[in-house]
Design an enzyme around this catalytic site. Structure first.
Site, PDB file in Angstrom:
ATOM      1  N   ASP A 188       1.420   5.907  -4.810  1.00 29.39           N
ATOM      2  CA  ASP A 188       0.228   5.576  -5.592  1.00 29.39           C
ATOM      3  C   ASP A 188       0.159   6.355  -6.904  1.00 29.39           C
ATOM      4  O   ASP A 188       0.592   5.879  -7.947  1.00 29.39           O
ATOM      5  CB  ASP A 188      -1.033   5.795  -4.755  1.00 29.39           C
ATOM      6  CG  ASP A 188      -1.370   4.573  -3.913  1.00 29.39           C
ATOM      7  OD1 ASP A 188      -1.013   3.458  -4.305  1.00 29.39           O
ATOM      8  OD2 ASP A 188      -1.993   4.733  -2.860  1.00 29.39           O
ATOM      9  N   TYR A 245       0.859  -1.172   0.000  1.00 31.48           N
ATOM     10  CA  TYR A 245       0.000   0.000   0.000  1.00 31.48           C
ATOM     11  C   TYR A 245       0.902   1.231   0.000  1.00 31.48           C
ATOM     12  O   TYR A 245       2.126   1.125   0.125  1.00 31.48           O
ATOM     13  CB  TYR A 245      -0.904   0.012   1.240  1.00 31.48           C
ATOM     14  CG  TYR A 245      -2.163  -0.820   1.111  1.00 31.48           C
ATOM     15  CD1 TYR A 245      -3.413  -0.215   1.025  1.00 31.48           C
ATOM     16  CD2 TYR A 245      -2.099  -2.206   1.061  1.00 31.48           C
ATOM     17  CE1 TYR A 245      -4.581  -0.970   0.911  1.00 31.48           C
ATOM     18  CE2 TYR A 245      -3.252  -2.973   0.945  1.00 31.48           C
ATOM     19  CZ  TYR A 245      -4.485  -2.347   0.874  1.00 31.48           C
ATOM     20  OH  TYR A 245      -5.616  -3.094   0.755  1.00 31.48           O
TER      21      TYR A 245
END
Length: 429
Positions: free
Chosen positions: A173, A140
């Site tokens: 991200d 993540y």
């Protein structure tokens, strides 16, 4: 004349959440046809994450999936595999960001897709480089930051909050999505010469590390001489053998810091950032702007090296000057003298700057229905002969029937796919 750079390019988008969708949304904005594969009845995880209305997709989803088509498809069913195979055979680009091994298990690894369509470019986003000891971890955003040197070098350097801190920017991200985009565009150019697609592998770790380049520079310097003159720890504190956290220092050798401004007691963003450049001419102008002409003859401040040694005194005096002034007024006072400075803007303030709605920086998209118009970040670069248009996001599976008909399936086929769980949830018994 259509000048969209990627007109005629077809993309199969097997991504979800942020790293992959940020990449494929940019492909769509540049003119590609992007077909987003979503689980029937479920969709991208962000559709229902951080919602403002339980009946509407979240802004998280809306900001990452503009101008795409949505195909509801369970690629685990025999019919789903057949449909995905047909899509792959027509595609120019295939993008996936599932956890390691997932696409192999599904039967659509790079090797299999390359057999199906040698011209197809296959882009995979994973957490870590294949050489990493962590390559099999599910990643993540913070996972990439803490392993790539970002978190350890971000944050305050003393006191209660001297802890590794992740950046507010999505280094792992959206940043990964843009790095993947670079790789895909390079592969498209390469294909013009080779006639064959290639495998583009992008790790979140490496995308994050690429933005930590100056910290690896600092480690090399620290290994060589044992200290870093641009850091607030210099010269009064002992340096560890790794690059420490440096608070709000600018980091490249000039003396930059965030200063309190008028109202800071009640306004968390009543601050401005000011930089003292190293050049003698620039420093003289800065001293004139502040009224600090006495520094010009003071050996503690009149050279860049001296200012490095007396950072605390510099910061204290500048803040005594800024603390009773509005942050925007400070910019008006300093900028005529060429002093690099800017107010700290909250997200509310930044999004309220109407001049930023210029067709690229911030854009408004009309989603229609209850959502209406929403704001998102546009294409970050400009092309002199092309302006992206920003259309709405697709409803879950909203383009399924059209896409399947284009693949040659009949209405009877479509009904069968819905009944057997390929394009719609299985009926509850």
């Amino acid at each position: 004349m259509n000048t969209a750079p990627l007109q005629g390019i077809k993309v199969v988008d097997f991504t979800e959440v942020q790293s992959g969708p940020s990449c494929t949304q940019m492909l769509a904005w540049l003119g590609a046809e992007v077909i987003k594969i979503e689980r029937p009845g479920v969709g991208d995880a962000t559709r229902n994450e951080l919602q403002f209305d339980p009946e509407e997709p979240s802004y998280y989803f809306l900001q990452l999936n503009s101008d795409k088509k949505s195909l509801a498809l369970d690629a685990k069913t025999p019919d789903g595999k057949e449909i995905l195979t047909k899509l792959v055979q027509q595609a120019d680009i295939f993008v996936e960001n599932l956890h390691p091994g997932a696409m192999d298990k599904l039967g659509f690894s790079w090797e299999e897709v390359h057999k199906l369509n040698p011209k197809c470019i296959y882009a995979a986003i994973k957490g870590f480089p294949l050489s990493s000891r962590y390559k099999d971890l599910k990643a993540y955003e913070p996972i990439a930051q803490v392993t790539a040197g970002a978190a350890t070098t971000t944050g305050w350097y003393e006191g209660e909050y001297n802890i590794p801190t992740q950046s507010g920017a999505a280094l792992g991200d959206s940043n990964t999505g843009m790095h993947t985009l670079i790789g895909i565009l390079a592969a498209l150019q390469q294909r013009q010469h080779t006639g064959e697609g290639c495998y583009v592998y992008q790790s979140m770790h490496n995308a994050c590390l690429n933005l930590c380049r100056i910290k690896t520079r600092d480690q090399l310097t620290l290994d060589r001489i044992g200290y870093l003159t641009q850091y607030p720890q210099y010269p009064n504190q002992k340096f560890p053998d790794y690059v420490p956290r440096s608070g709000n220092t600018e980091g490249s050798g000039v003396l930059g810091w965030t200063y309190k401004c008028k109202g800071w007691e009640n306004d968390a963003n009543a601050y401005c950032y000011i930089i003292f450049q190293r050049g003698e001419k620039d420093f003289k102008l800065a001293c004139k702007a502040f009224g600090f002409e006495d520094w010009l003859t003071n050996p503690d401040f009149n050279t860049a090296d001296a200012r490095d040694r007396h950072k605390d005194e510099v910061i204290k005096r500048v803040e005594a000057w800024t603390i009773d002034k509005d942050k925007n007024d400070i910019i008006k006072l300093l900028s005529p003298y060429g002093v690099p400075c800017a107010p700290v803007l909250s997200t509310k303030e930044m999004m309220g700057q109407q001049e930023l709605y210029d067709g690229n920086t911030l854009v408004k998209i009309d989603q229609g229905g209850k959502i209406g118009e929403f704001v998102t970040v546009g294409c970050p670069f400009t092309l002199s002969n092309f302006q992206p248009t920003y259309g709405p996001c697709p409803s879950l599976g909203g383009d399924t029937d059209d896409i399947l008909r284009q693949l040659g399936y009949s209405d009877d086929d479509l009904a069968k796919f819905k009944a057997n769980g390929t394009t719609a949830p299985m009926p509850k018994r």
